[in-house]
Design a protein around this motif. Structure first.
Motif, PDB file in Angstrom:
ATOM      1  N   GLY A  36       0.777  -1.229   0.000  1.00 42.18           N
ATOM      2  CA  GLY A  36       0.000   0.000   0.000  1.00 42.18           C
ATOM      3  C   GLY A  36       0.804   1.272   0.000  1.00 42.18           C
ATOM      4  O   GLY A  36       0.328   2.312   0.430  1.00 42.18           O
ATOM      5  N   LYS A  37       2.044   1.208  -0.495  1.00 41.66           N
ATOM      6  CA  LYS A  37       2.848   2.423  -0.560  1.00 41.66           C
ATOM      7  C   LYS A  37       3.094   2.768  -2.013  1.00 41.66           C
ATOM      8  O   LYS A  37       3.342   1.914  -2.838  1.00 41.66           O
ATOM      9  N   ASN A  38       3.018   4.059  -2.313  1.00 38.33           N
ATOM     10  CA  ASN A  38       3.373   4.500  -3.650  1.00 38.33           C
ATOM     11  C   ASN A  38       4.271   5.723  -3.538  1.00 38.33           C
ATOM     12  O   ASN A  38       4.414   6.293  -2.465  1.00 38.33           O
ATOM     13  N   PRO A  39       4.887   6.155  -4.627  1.00 35.99           N
ATOM     14  CA  PRO A  39       5.860   7.244  -4.564  1.00 35.99           C
ATOM     15  C   PRO A  39       5.331   8.568  -4.045  1.00 35.99           C
ATOM     16  O   PRO A  39       6.101   9.417  -3.642  1.00 35.99           O
ATOM     17  N   THR A  40       4.021   8.774  -4.042  1.00 35.92           N
ATOM     18  CA  THR A  40       3.500  10.034  -3.516  1.00 35.92           C
ATOM     19  C   THR A  40       3.436  10.028  -2.003  1.00 35.92           C
ATOM     20  O   THR A  40       3.184  11.048  -1.385  1.00 35.92           O
ATOM     21  N   GLY A  41       3.672   8.842  -1.410  1.00 33.99           N
ATOM     22  CA  GLY A  41       3.642   8.733   0.038  1.00 33.99           C
ATOM     23  C   GLY A  41       2.270   8.448   0.595  1.00 33.99           C
ATOM     24  O   GLY A  41       2.102   8.271   1.784  1.00 33.99           O
ATOM     25  N   SER A  42       1.258   8.420  -0.265  1.00 37.09           N
ATOM     26  CA  SER A  42      -0.093   8.151   0.220  1.00 37.09           C
ATOM     27  C   SER A  42      -0.384   6.662   0.119  1.00 37.09           C
ATOM     28  O   SER A  42       0.281   5.934  -0.584  1.00 37.09           O
ATOM     29  N   GLU A  43      -1.385   6.250   0.832  1.00 42.46           N
ATOM     30  CA  GLU A  43      -1.776   4.842   0.799  1.00 42.46           C
ATOM     31  C   GLU A  43      -2.446   4.531  -0.537  1.00 42.46           C
ATOM     32  O   GLU A  43      -3.274   5.291  -1.018  1.00 42.46           O
ATOM     33  N   SER A  44      -2.098   3.412  -1.103  1.00 43.70           N
ATOM     34  CA  SER A  44      -2.659   2.994  -2.394  1.00 43.70           C
ATOM     35  C   SER A  44      -4.030   2.358  -2.197  1.00 43.70           C
ATOM     36  O   SER A  44      -4.281   1.717  -1.201  1.00 43.70           O
ATOM     37  N   GLU A  45      -4.891   2.536  -3.169  1.00 45.01           N
ATOM     38  CA  GLU A  45      -6.209   1.919  -3.109  1.00 45.01           C
ATOM     39  C   GLU A  45      -6.433   1.002  -4.300  1.00 45.01           C
ATOM     40  O   GLU A  45      -7.462   1.029  -4.940  1.00 45.01           O
ATOM     41  N   THR A  55       7.805   2.012 -11.260  1.00 46.23           N
ATOM     42  CA  THR A  55       8.128   0.616 -11.558  1.00 46.23           C
ATOM     43  C   THR A  55       9.147   0.532 -12.687  1.00 46.23           C
ATOM     44  O   THR A  55      10.085  -0.261 -12.628  1.00 46.23           O
ATOM     45  N   ALA A  56       8.995   1.370 -13.693  1.00 45.41           N
ATOM     46  CA  ALA A  56       9.953   1.387 -14.807  1.00 45.41           C
ATOM     47  C   ALA A  56      11.335   1.825 -14.333  1.00 45.41           C
ATOM     48  O   ALA A  56      12.353   1.266 -14.772  1.00 45.41           O
ATOM     49  N   ARG A  57      11.395   2.795 -13.425  1.00 46.04           N
ATOM     50  CA  ARG A  57      12.692   3.238 -12.892  1.00 46.04           C
ATOM     51  C   ARG A  57      13.363   2.122 -12.094  1.00 46.04           C
ATOM     52  O   ARG A  57      14.562   1.883 -12.224  1.00 46.04           O
ATOM     53  N   VAL A  58      12.594   1.439 -11.268  1.00 48.45           N
ATOM     54  CA  VAL A  58      13.151   0.329 -10.486  1.00 48.45           C
ATOM     55  C   VAL A  58      13.639  -0.774 -11.423  1.00 48.45           C
ATOM     56  O   VAL A  58      14.723  -1.327 -11.238  1.00 48.45           O
ATOM     57  N   ALA A  59      12.861  -1.085 -12.454  1.00 50.32           N
ATOM     58  CA  ALA A  59      13.274  -2.098 -13.430  1.00 50.32           C
ATOM     59  C   ALA A  59      14.546  -1.666 -14.153  1.00 50.32           C
ATOM     60  O   ALA A  59      15.428  -2.489 -14.416  1.00 50.32           O
ATOM     61  N   ALA A  60      14.656  -0.382 -14.468  1.00 49.18           N
ATOM     62  CA  ALA A  60      15.848   0.122 -15.158  1.00 49.18           C
ATOM     63  C   ALA A  60      17.093  -0.034 -14.293  1.00 49.18           C
ATOM     64  O   ALA A  60      18.162  -0.405 -14.791  1.00 49.18           O
ATOM     65  N   PHE A 108      21.209   1.144  -6.023  1.00 50.20           N
ATOM     66  CA  PHE A 108      19.749   1.184  -6.035  1.00 50.20           C
ATOM     67  C   PHE A 108      19.234   2.578  -5.680  1.00 50.20           C
ATOM     68  O   PHE A 108      18.475   3.186  -6.441  1.00 50.20           O
ATOM     69  N   TYR A 109      19.638   3.097  -4.536  1.00 53.65           N
ATOM     70  CA  TYR A 109      19.119   4.392  -4.090  1.00 53.65           C
ATOM     71  C   TYR A 109      19.615   5.547  -4.951  1.00 53.65           C
ATOM     72  O   TYR A 109      18.845   6.439  -5.313  1.00 53.65           O
ATOM     73  N   ILE A 110      20.899   5.557  -5.260  1.00 50.39           N
ATOM     74  CA  ILE A 110      21.442   6.652  -6.068  1.00 50.39           C
ATOM     75  C   ILE A 110      20.900   6.571  -7.494  1.00 50.39           C
ATOM     76  O   ILE A 110      20.541   7.593  -8.087  1.00 50.39           O
ATOM     77  N   GLY A 111      20.813   5.353  -8.038  1.00 54.15           N
ATOM     78  CA  GLY A 111      20.261   5.181  -9.382  1.00 54.15           C
ATOM     79  C   GLY A 111      18.828   5.667  -9.482  1.00 54.15           C
ATOM     80  O   GLY A 111      18.457   6.376 -10.434  1.00 54.15           O
ATOM     81  N   LEU A 112      18.002   5.298  -8.520  1.00 56.27           N
ATOM     82  CA  LEU A 112      16.609   5.778  -8.528  1.00 56.27           C
ATOM     83  C   LEU A 112      16.540   7.295  -8.393  1.00 56.27           C
ATOM     84  O   LEU A 112      15.750   7.942  -9.077  1.00 56.27           O
ATOM     85  N   SER A 113      17.371   7.855  -7.531  1.00 60.47           N
ATOM     86  CA  SER A 113      17.362   9.310  -7.357  1.00 60.47           C
ATOM     87  C   SER A 113      17.775  10.024  -8.644  1.00 60.47           C
ATOM     88  O   SER A 113      17.188  11.056  -9.004  1.00 60.47           O
TER      89      SER A 113
END
Length: 176
Positions: A36-45, A55-60, A108-113
């Protein structure tokens, strides 16, 4: 289907790269939908809240760094420390946790940033590195002892990939 299977068995590098990419994307989707977490920080529904760009960034990151690094790292580690005896296994695990773990977590963290065009690409890394590293040490050390001890070398990379669906979830838990 048999041709595809034969192709991937003959070319483990390609199956490794595709496997890491799919696993990183899957872990991000699990993190967004189930946890239930998404990049906006709000709970997903539900699926309407899935951030496909995230998801594309994480896959990259999985495709460009993790797949290549881990493929060559595991091959090199087995070449340097062959065997499944207790000493060799412990040396492999220690080397992996001291060298590969910090490199992969940082990438992982630097690449995503960088892919998110953040002003400070090290901000997430500074905030989340140690928690991710500690969680990874606990999880991966246990998994690696099992793999390096009980699995044949030729199937090591394939079986490590199977456990990777859980591994990326550790840093993803601390993304937001």
């Amino acid at each position: 289907m048999n041709r595809a299977w034969t192709f991937f068995k003959a070319h483990p590098y390609i199956s490794n790269v595709l496997g890491y990419t799919a696993l990183f994307a899957s872990a991000d989707l699990i993190q967004q939908s189930v946890l239930g977490k998404n990049p906006t920080g709000s709970e997903s529904e539900g699926s309407a809240q899935i951030n496909w760009c995230q998801t594309a960034r994480v896959a990259a990151v999985g495709l460009c760094f993790h797949a290549n690094f881990n493929y060559h790292w595991l091959r090199g580690l087995e070449r340097i420390l062959p065997g499944s005896g207790a000493k060799a296994v412990m040396k492999k695990v220690v080397l992996d946790q001291l060298i590969a773990a910090p490199a992969t977590i940082s990438a992982f963290y630097i690449g995503l940033s960088l892919l998110e065009n953040k002003d400070d690409p090290l901000e997430d890394w500074r905030q989340k590195f140690w928690m991710s590293y500690k969680a990874g040490v606990v999880y991966w050390s246990t998994m690696q002892v099992t793999y390096f001890t009980f699995l044949f070398t030729h199937s090591l990379k394939r079986n490590v990939q199977r456990m990777l669906i859980v591994k990326p979830c550790f840093p993803l838990l601390f993304l937001f």
